[in-house]
Design an enzyme around this catalytic site. Structure first.
Site, PDB file in Angstrom:
ATOM      1  N   HIS A  22       0.813  -1.223   0.000  1.00  0.00           N
ATOM      2  CA  HIS A  22       0.000   0.000   0.000  1.00  0.00           C
ATOM      3  C   HIS A  22       0.843   1.267   0.000  1.00  0.00           C
ATOM      4  CE1 HIS A  22      -4.042  -1.870   1.010  1.00  0.00           C
ATOM      5  NE2 HIS A  22      -3.212  -2.885   1.099  1.00  0.00           N
TER       6      HIS A  22
ATOM      7  N   ASP B  58       3.691   9.725  -0.655  1.00  0.00           N
ATOM      8  CA  ASP B  58       2.495   8.978  -0.263  1.00  0.00           C
ATOM      9  C   ASP B  58       2.211   7.926  -1.325  1.00  0.00           C
ATOM     10  OD1 ASP B  58       0.160   8.261   1.067  1.00  0.00           O
ATOM     11  OD2 ASP B  58      -0.445  10.338   1.413  1.00  0.00           O
TER      12      ASP B  58
END
Ligand code: G6P
Length: 477
Positions: free
Chosen positions: A156, A367
């Site tokens: 992720h 991110d």
């Protein structure tokens, strides 16, 4: 079967005042629920607290299996190796990663526990989907025990460039751990490319396109590594945002703020990867320069995270000092330029905040994806509002309707915030429409289906044979 560090549960107080666990439907659960219910699949994870494991539960046809971590394991595995070694390393060393052999030992031990539980629970020929950086050794450990299962892994967070990854003293073991999977999913093509390079450099393997060749005692095996950008349950969020009570709450928020000319919004876990200080710096300077009009407000929601890890404590102090300084300098009785909320809110309140904003500020330094950006877009059924989005997020690849920004460039960030605030309603609508189309078409259900379809196509003689053979006594999976 899903294997993830977290179980989808929340701690609640029961009727007798005792703590209880209640299943909590996040995006991942929503996406996987239909397929898991159909197959009777299990979800293996940790509750987030030291001590005995909660469950097992049956929740909406999902079988949740909790694993326990001791207090020492929480310190060495979770706070240590996961969040003070891997997290900063994989986010381009924004904070300095710490390398401790005791933490690594705990990582190996806890990964073993997850792999054992998965091996125990998986039905013959099952599909097992392992999630994220906390469990990178599980694919190989599981394969060693169960050659008949198909294993997928999804990362992720970013996968760093090799020069950074190479710092990890256990880089070879991590790559070999991951290569136990049949399919490795990453957020962006660049992450998959970084991983493939690490396979060549750290282990000396050969790669062709997105395929890695792995030699094993029984012959060679091919592992695929590709991008599968994650998303959200866009339709559900749009539906929440359209509710009368949520729209009313959005109006109340603006009223409570004193009907400001401009509402800026930031929503993040309080994490040093999110660029909160850069954002506050730019906002403070814009107030100094008087470039935002007389009554601008920034709402900054910062949800508590990893509070016992030192870098998070330091960041919290810095954020709170900075917010205090800006409010002290620019506030008046009845007016605070920053509303800082160190809290976590239910989804309805989040939707109301998104609706109340004129400009959303998503400015991470790094991110993997950033789902807040996608949540904001999904909420804006009114096609109003603009988004300032860091180039260093996975979401930036998918949302060209946003105002792209390099958060390190404070001058650029300031100019971009002003541009986003001054956008005409027509231009804002054009941009928002394009972003909404993307997010509603590429939702989390599509993400999960595309990963699982690809995984299902990986040739596995053992998995096919095991599923066709009469049940061999394992349960679930
Ligand atoms: C990120 C990670 C997740 C993690 C979440 C919350 O999104 O990718 O794996 O669960 O942060 O962090 P926490 O440490 O509370 O699990």
């Amino acid at each position: 079967m899903v294997v993830a560090s977290r179980l989808p549960v929340d701690r609640v107080e029961g009727p007798d005042g005792k703590q209880e666990w209640r299943p909590s439907p996040g995006g991942l659960v929503t996406a996987l629920e239909p397929v898991m219910r159909e197959t009777g699949g299990a979800w293996i994870g940790w509750s987030g607290d030291a001590g005995p494991a909660p469950g097992p539960f049956e929740a909406d046809g999902l079988h949740l299996v909790g694993l326990a971590l001791s207090e020492a394991e929480v310190r060495h595995f979770y706070e240590g190796f996961c969040n003070a070694t891997l997290w900063p390393l994989y986010h381009d060393v924004i904070a300095t990663p710490q390398f401790h052999r005791r933490w690594w030992d705990a990582y190996v031990l806890v990964n073993h526990r997850f792999a054992e539980a998965a091996a125990d629970q998986a039905a013959p020929g099952a599909t097992v989907w392992v999630h994220d950086y906390q469990l990178q050794l599980v694919p190989r450990m599981l394969r060693e025990q169960r050659r008949d299962v198909r294993i997928g892994f999804f990362n992720h967070i970013p996968f760093p460039g090799y020069e950074i990854f190479a710092q990890l003293p256990w880089r070879r073991q991590v790559i070999e751990g991951l290569l136990g999977a049949d399919l490795l999913g990453f957020q962006r093509r660049a992450d998959a490319a970084n991983f493939l390079r690490a396979c060549r450099r750290a282990v000396g393997l050969t790669t062709r396109g997105s395929t890695v060749r792995v030699s094993e005692p029984g012959g060679t095996r091919e592992v695929q590594a590709a991008a599968f950008p994650i998303s959200i349950d866009a339709a559900a969020l749009t539906e929440t945002a359209r509710r009368d009570d949520v729209r009313k709450r959005a109006r109340e928020i603006r009223e409570a703020l004193g009907e400001p000319d401009l509402v800026l919004l930031g929503v993040d876990r309080l994490d040093y990867t999110k660029g909160i200080l850069h954002r506050l710096r730019a906002y403070g300077e814009l107030l100094d320069d008087g470039r935002l009009g007389p009554r601008a407000v920034l709402i900054q929601v910062a949800s508590p995270s990893r509070e016992r890890v030192e870098a998070y404590q330091t960041l919290r102090d810095e954020v709170e000092v900075t917010v205090g300084r800006i409010n002290g300098q620019h506030g008046e009785v009845g007016y605070s330029p920053v509303h800082y909320l160190y809290q976590t809110y239910p989804r309805e309140e989040m939707a109301a905040l998104y609706l109340a904003a004129d400009v959303m500020l998503v400015t991470p330094l790094r991110d993997g994806m950033n789902l807040v950006a996608k949540e904001y877009v999904a909420t804006r059924y009114d096609e109003a509002g603009t988004l300032v989005l860091s180039e260093f997020t996975g979401a930036a690849d998918e949302l060209p309707g946003a105002f792209g920004v390099n958060p390190h460039d404070i001058e650029g960030l300031k100019n971009t915030i002003v541009r986003a605030a001054d956008t005409s309603p027509q231009e804002a609508r054009r941009r928002m429409r394009a972003m909404r189309r993307r997010v509603s078409e590429h939702d989390v259900a599509r993400w999960a289906a595309s990963f699982l379809d690809t995984l299902g196509q990986v040739p596995s003689r053992e998995a096919d044979a095991a599923r066709e053979a009469p049940a061999a006594g394992s349960a679930g999976g």
